[in-house]
Motif scaffolding. Structure first.
Motif, PDB file in Angstrom:
ATOM      1  N   GLU A 463      42.659  33.889  32.594  1.00 19.97           N
ATOM      2  CA  GLU A 463      42.733  34.542  33.897  1.00 19.97           C
ATOM      3  C   GLU A 463      41.619  35.574  34.091  1.00 19.97           C
ATOM      4  O   GLU A 463      41.468  36.501  33.297  1.00 19.97           O
ATOM      5  CB  GLU A 463      44.100  35.221  34.051  1.00 19.97           C
ATOM      6  CG  GLU A 463      44.326  35.887  35.374  1.00 19.97           C
ATOM      7  CD  GLU A 463      44.169  34.934  36.546  1.00 19.97           C
ATOM      8  OE1 GLU A 463      43.288  35.203  37.397  1.00 19.97           O
ATOM      9  OE2 GLU A 463      44.905  33.920  36.597  1.00 19.97           O
ATOM     10  N   ASP A 465      41.302  37.365  37.026  1.00 17.07           N
ATOM     11  CA  ASP A 465      41.831  38.470  37.827  1.00 17.07           C
ATOM     12  C   ASP A 465      42.634  39.406  36.926  1.00 17.07           C
ATOM     13  O   ASP A 465      43.617  38.996  36.298  1.00 17.07           O
ATOM     14  CB  ASP A 465      42.718  37.924  38.943  1.00 17.07           C
ATOM     15  CG  ASP A 465      43.304  39.031  39.798  1.00 17.07           C
ATOM     16  OD1 ASP A 465      42.575  39.555  40.658  1.00 17.07           O
ATOM     17  OD2 ASP A 465      44.492  39.389  39.580  1.00 17.07           O
ATOM     18  N   GLN A 468      46.529  39.777  37.690  1.00 16.91           N
ATOM     19  CA  GLN A 468      47.310  38.616  37.287  1.00 16.91           C
ATOM     20  C   GLN A 468      47.346  38.482  35.771  1.00 16.91           C
ATOM     21  O   GLN A 468      48.382  38.109  35.191  1.00 16.91           O
ATOM     22  CB  GLN A 468      46.728  37.344  37.916  1.00 16.91           C
ATOM     23  CG  GLN A 468      47.431  36.051  37.535  1.00 16.91           C
ATOM     24  CD  GLN A 468      48.909  36.015  37.907  1.00 16.91           C
ATOM     25  OE1 GLN A 468      49.384  36.841  38.697  1.00 16.91           O
ATOM     26  NE2 GLN A 468      49.653  35.091  37.316  1.00 16.91           N
ATOM     27  N   ARG A 469      46.228  38.810  35.125  1.00 12.31           N
ATOM     28  CA  ARG A 469      46.196  38.782  33.652  1.00 12.31           C
ATOM     29  C   ARG A 469      47.252  39.729  33.086  1.00 12.31           C
ATOM     30  O   ARG A 469      47.985  39.377  32.158  1.00 12.31           O
ATOM     31  CB  ARG A 469      44.795  39.173  33.168  1.00 12.31           C
ATOM     32  CG  ARG A 469      44.578  39.141  31.664  1.00 12.31           C
ATOM     33  CD  ARG A 469      43.103  39.444  31.360  1.00 12.31           C
ATOM     34  NE  ARG A 469      42.807  39.284  29.942  1.00 12.31           N
ATOM     35  CZ  ARG A 469      42.796  40.289  29.061  1.00 12.31           C
ATOM     36  NH1 ARG A 469      43.098  41.526  29.464  1.00 12.31           N
ATOM     37  NH2 ARG A 469      42.505  40.069  27.797  1.00 12.31           N
TER      38      ARG A 469
END
Length: 523
Positions: A463, A465, A468-469
């Motif tokens: 990921e 981002d 989001q990670r």
């Protein structure tokens, strides 16, 4: 305090009678005898402290705990952040004078990833293209792994995904080069004095078990001119009172082990000018062996976790201002990462869960064993936990004490039911804590394997981002600490250093609790 002074006087007397060699420039107290000093084998701090003095990677850590150019004097990164090109310094050689080049990295990283070698930290290299496939045996051709010697001084590394902490990894022991010819000639004996060839700031002089390890400045080190301490004695002292006596009587100059604070003297020592503390990325927790009854039942594991009153440990025993831990990852791990809060102290719910598991009021519950190693603070914590489980669950927990190396072997071999554990971050990212419990990780040591957890960590690795990670890491940590309750967090560490700041420089608290000897000098 009288007994403390008498012990100090006795040590001075004994030292004066037995001194037959010049004092090293720096005498450092390590917390135990290293299990190994092979950079590809060590997983504990006591071994890593020595390995990082003897060896160096593409990067090296400074006194602030930050990565700096090491064997690589510079590097370029492609716009997609997936390919790094490292340029080695022109004057890099091994301590025996033989040239050190990019093929040494190819050999060393392949050694770590070879399944038969069994490196516990092999998963650290999974960020490299195809490294995981090679380590798991689905890829046989190492030339397909993303590390290429462009020429003898240029190394190209291709990553699976952008990895914000990759430069930090390049300063970590598992990625250090090791000498192929020496290993092939001497096998496992290559790390012994007289045979070990290194490339770091120091070489190995003597290694007298349970006595000392002597390090000498490596005059062939590329930055030897800036290494002030020509000789270092590393003493494997595990008894806090003995360690403090050595320091107070001038027989030792430096202690950086948080476990070396005698609990009976903590309040007084905290007031001294030579006592230094600072937060760092470290957590103290307990592991369950989920393959052995009764801890193969997650309800029982959760009941044990819910019956822990953490403040009874941090306020009564450790007393260093540690934060109570409800997560594995400590505050400050990564950018804007907020770990999910795990089980809190809830003895009523704990008793309900134990009853649901078939042991109301603890009746019929088998005797279980808690494993720890012999330091007074560890003993005190073990006794306090034992009392809490008896008080809140009505169960009996036996205490088993093993010497450091045996304890590590027992934990790695899953020859335990419940054991004390700790983890210090290797770099500033949640992954350094959470990747430990991947199914394939040699540092897992719980018998727990979760496809869902593995998939969440893998997704976080892909990921780009950051938000989001972090959310993916949070889901994984909730699964580890709460849903499956594989571990019980207890507290987040505070780093401790004993040294006289008016005399010794180059030591400072930092987030990874790393204190390179080459940075130290007398004022």
């Amino acid at each position: 305090m009288i007994r403390f002074a008498l012990a100090a006087a006795l040590l001075i007397s004994l030292a004066a009678c037995g001194r037959s060699r010049p004092r090293a420039d720096l005498v450092f107290i390590n917390g135990a005898e290293p299990e190994s000093i092979d950079p590809h084998v060590v997983t504990d701090q006591v071994g890593m402290r020595v390995a990082s003095a003897l060896f160096e990677g593409l990067c090296r850590i400074d006194e602030a705990g930050k990565p700096q150019p090491g064997l690589a004097e510079r590097w370029e990164v492609t716009p997609d952040r997936k390919t790094y090109t490292f340029h080695l310094r022109p004057n890099t050689v091994w301590s025996d004078g033989t040239p050190l080049g990019t093929q040494d990295f190819i050999y060393s990283w392949q050694r770590v990833l070879t399944p038969e070698f069994g490196a516990d930290y092999a998963s650290q290299l999974y960020v490299i293209k195809n490294a995981r496939a090679y380590h798991e045996g689905t890829l046989k051709d190492f030339t397909q792994v993303g590390v290429t010697a462009v020429d003898d001084r240029t190394l190209r590394v291709e990553l699976e995904n952008p990895t914000p902490y990759f430069i930090d990894l390049c300063a970590f022991t598992t990625l250090y080069p090791v000498p192929k010819s020496v290993i092939e000639k001497h096998g496992s004996a290559w790390i012994k004095p007289g045979t070990l060839v290194s490339n770091g700031a120091y070489t190995l002089g003597e290694w007298l078990l349970d006595d000392r390890m002597s390090l000498r400045r490596n005059e062939r080190y590329w930055d030897a001119a800036n290494v002030s301490m020509k000789s270092i004695d590393v003493l494997p002292i595990s008894e806090p009172n003995t360690a403090i006596n050595y320091f107070l009587t001038g027989q030792a100059d430096l202690i950086v082990d948080k476990g070396m604070v005698p609990t009976s003297l903590t309040a007084k020592l905290k007031q001294k000018p030579y006592f230094h503390t600072g937060p760092f990325l470290g957590s103290y927790f307990m592991r369950f062996n989920v393959t052995r009854a009764p801890f193969d039942n997650p309800k029982i594991r959760l009941a044990f976790s819910l019956s822990i009153d953490r403040k009874r440990v941090t306020e009564k025993i450790t007393q260093l201002g540690e934060l109570d831990a409800y997560s594995l990852t400590p505050p400050g791990a990564g950018q804007n990462y907020q770990p999910p809060r795990g089980p809190d102290f809830d003895p009523e719910r704990a008793r309900r869960l134990l009853a649901e598991a078939g042991y109301p009021g603890g009746k019929g519950f088998p005797r279980v064993e808690y494993l720890y190693f012999p330091k007074p603070v560890e003993r005190n914590i073990a006794v306090e936990l034992q009392a809490m489980w008896r008080e809140h669950l009505g169960v009996s927990v036996d205490l088993a004490k093993q010497e450091w190396k045996i304890y590590l072997d027992s934990m790695k071999g899953k020859n335990y039911q419940l054991c004390r554990s700790s983890w210090v971050g290797d770099y500033n990212d949640p992954g350094t804590f959470l990747e430990m419990f991947l199914s394939v990780s040699g540092n897992n040591a719980t018998g727990w394997a979760s496809t869902a957890y593995d998939n969440l960590i893998a997704a976080a690795g892909r990921e780009a981002d950051l938000g989001q990670r972090n959310r993916l890491f949070q889901q994984a940590e909730k699964l580890l600490v709460t849903d499956d309750c594989v571990i019980m967090p207890l507290y987040h560490y505070v780093g401790v250093q004993f040294y006289h700041a008016d005399r010794l420089s180059g030591v400072q608290a930092n987030m990874i609790d790393d204190h390179p000897f080459r940075c130290m000098r007398w004022k």
